[in-house]
Design an enzyme around this catalytic site. Sequence first.
Site, PDB file in Angstrom:
ATOM      1  N   TYR A  30       0.787  -1.071  -0.020  1.00  0.00           N
ATOM      2  CA  TYR A  30      -0.056   0.078  -0.082  1.00  0.00           C
ATOM      3  C   TYR A  30       1.186   1.428  -0.033  1.00  0.00           C
ATOM      4  CZ  TYR A  30      -3.394   3.566   1.394  1.00  0.00           C
ATOM      5  OH  TYR A  30      -4.144   4.532   1.615  1.00  0.00           O
ATOM      6  N   ALA A  83       1.533  14.779   3.448  1.00  0.00           N
ATOM      7  CA  ALA A  83       0.699  14.092   3.862  1.00  0.00           C
ATOM      8  C   ALA A  83       0.542  12.619   3.358  1.00  0.00           C
ATOM      9  CB  ALA A  83      -0.644  14.912   3.665  1.00  0.00           C
ATOM     10  N   SER A 112      -3.046  14.600   6.582  1.00  0.00           N
ATOM     11  CA  SER A 112      -4.009  14.204   5.731  1.00  0.00           C
ATOM     12  C   SER A 112      -5.401  14.417   6.365  1.00  0.00           C
ATOM     13  CB  SER A 112      -3.667  13.084   4.898  1.00  0.00           C
ATOM     14  OG  SER A 112      -4.773  12.523   4.120  1.00  0.00           O
ATOM     15  N   ARG A 170      -5.223   0.513  -8.730  1.00  0.00           N
ATOM     16  CA  ARG A 170      -4.135  -0.130  -8.094  1.00  0.00           C
ATOM     17  C   ARG A 170      -4.307  -1.618  -7.822  1.00  0.00           C
ATOM     18  NH1 ARG A 170      -4.400   4.841  -3.793  1.00  0.00           N
ATOM     19  NH2 ARG A 170      -3.997   6.597  -5.453  1.00  0.00           N
ATOM     20  N   SER A 285       3.199  17.891  -8.278  1.00  0.00           N
ATOM     21  CA  SER A 285       3.218  16.183  -7.782  1.00  0.00           C
ATOM     22  C   SER A 285       2.386  15.470  -8.735  1.00  0.00           C
ATOM     23  CB  SER A 285       2.645  16.477  -6.412  1.00  0.00           C
ATOM     24  OG  SER A 285       2.331  15.098  -5.832  1.00  0.00           O
ATOM     25  N   HIS A 287       1.038  12.672  -7.072  1.00  0.00           N
ATOM     26  CA  HIS A 287       0.659  11.936  -6.073  1.00  0.00           C
ATOM     27  C   HIS A 287       1.202  10.546  -5.757  1.00  0.00           C
ATOM     28  CE1 HIS A 287      -3.117  11.986  -3.532  1.00  0.00           C
ATOM     29  NE2 HIS A 287      -2.712  10.596  -3.400  1.00  0.00           N
ATOM     30  N   ARG A 322      14.225  10.442  -2.390  1.00  0.00           N
ATOM     31  CA  ARG A 322      14.698   9.460  -1.465  1.00  0.00           C
ATOM     32  C   ARG A 322      15.741   9.609  -0.728  1.00  0.00           C
ATOM     33  NH1 ARG A 322      10.213   8.561  -2.830  1.00  0.00           N
ATOM     34  NH2 ARG A 322       9.281   6.996  -3.872  1.00  0.00           N
ATOM     35  N   GLY A 341       7.330  11.887   1.368  1.00  0.00           N
ATOM     36  CA  GLY A 341       6.415  10.971   2.151  1.00  0.00           C
ATOM     37  C   GLY A 341       6.938   9.549   2.631  1.00  0.00           C
TER      38      GLY A 341
END
Length: 389
Positions: A30, A83, A112, A170, A285, A287, A322, A341
Site C-alpha cells: 500500500y 501528507a 491528511s 491499483r 506532484s 501523487h 529518496r 512521504g
Amino acid sequence: MSFQMNPDYPSIEHLRVKSKKRMPKFAYEYLTEGCNEDLNVYKNTKEIRDIELMPTYLTDLKEVSMKTELFGKTYDAPFGITAVGLQSLMWPNTAQILAKTSVDFNIPFMLSTVTTMSIEECAEITKGNFWFQLYYPKNKEYREDILKRAWDNGCRVLCLLSDVPTFGYRPKDIYNGFGMPPKMMLRNIVNAALHPTWALESLRVNGIENRGMPSFKTLEKYMPGGMDLRQLGLFMDDFFDGKLTVERIKDIQKIWPGKIVIKGVASVEDVQTCVDLGLDGVIVSNHGGRQLDAGPSSISTLGPIVEKFKGKITIMMDGGMRNGPDMARVLASGADFCFLGRPFMYGTGALGTKGGDQAAWILKREFQQVMEQLNCEKVEDLPKFLHKK
C-alpha cells in the site's frame, strides 16, 4: 534536541529494507506501489537522478545554511513531511511519531484528512504548527467544520488536493483487499500473524475491539457508530468528491483566512489558474505516481512551471525524492521547497518511534554534505550549480 543516529541504518534505503521485513506485505505494498504497472513510481525517482550538479571548488566557503523561510516561518531545512493517508496502517502511531519529528527538527508537517490522527491531536503535538491537506467533502457543513477545526487549532496553511478526481487503479491494493469497500482477506490475516511485532503493536495502539486496524480520526465526528468494513467503504465513497474546481477553490477562499496551496498540479495551465486566483503556492506532484501511470514524472513538469512562474507564486514539489542528493537536484531545478512521504514512512516502519527522527537526520545530513561539496552557502543558490548538459 539530542538525537543519536542509529549506525545500523545510515540511509533511507537501509530503512526501506528493514521496514519491508517488519511490515505485512499488504501494508508495505500500500505504501510503495503506484497504479497500473507502477511505471510512474519508478520514473519519479529515475528522472530526478538524471539531473547533475556541478561543484565549484576553488572558492571560499563560509558557513552552509539550510534554513528556509516559507509563508512567514523559518525552518531548519528546505523539506517537510508530506501528507500520507492511513499512516498507522504501515506502522502504528506513525502520524504521531512524524508530527513529533517535525517539532524536533523544525520542519513542516502536513496532516491528511484521511490519516489516522485527529486535527486536535496533531495540534497538541506540533503546538499548532502544521499544514492540513483537504480531501474535498461533499457536505458543506462538514467541509466548513473541518476547516474551522484546522484553523482554531493553529493551522495556517491549507493544501487543497487537486490530483484525485478519481482513485487510481491499483491492482495490488485490490488483490490485498484495499478496494472500496475494503475486505478482510484471509491471506492478510495470515501475513499479519507472520509479523508479530506489527500485529501486537497495532492491537495495543488501535485496540482489540478494532482488530488492531487504524481509523480515520479526523472523520470520526461525522461517522455513524458501529460501521463494518463495507459500511465504512460506502461512507468514505459518499463523503468525498475529489474533483477540485475553480468555483470550489473560490468558495474555500471566502472562508479560509490563511495561506492556500494547491497540491498535485502538473501543468502550466493549472498553475496559471492558481496565480490568477491569487493563491499562495503550488506543490508540483503526481501523487507519488499513484494516480496516472501514463502521465509524466513530477520533476519533468517542474521545469516549465519554474520557467514561467518563479517569483510569482511559491513552487514546491513532492514525489520521487529518496535522499539528500535528490532534494538538492530538485531545489537546483528551481523548486522553493520539497516534501517527502515514503522516506519517513520507511523510518517508522523500520525503527518505530525512533524512525521519524532517524529519517529526518539522514536527509538533513545528506543534504548538508551536498551543499558543502558544491560550495553552496544558501539553499536559494542551488540553481547556480545545475549542470546544463
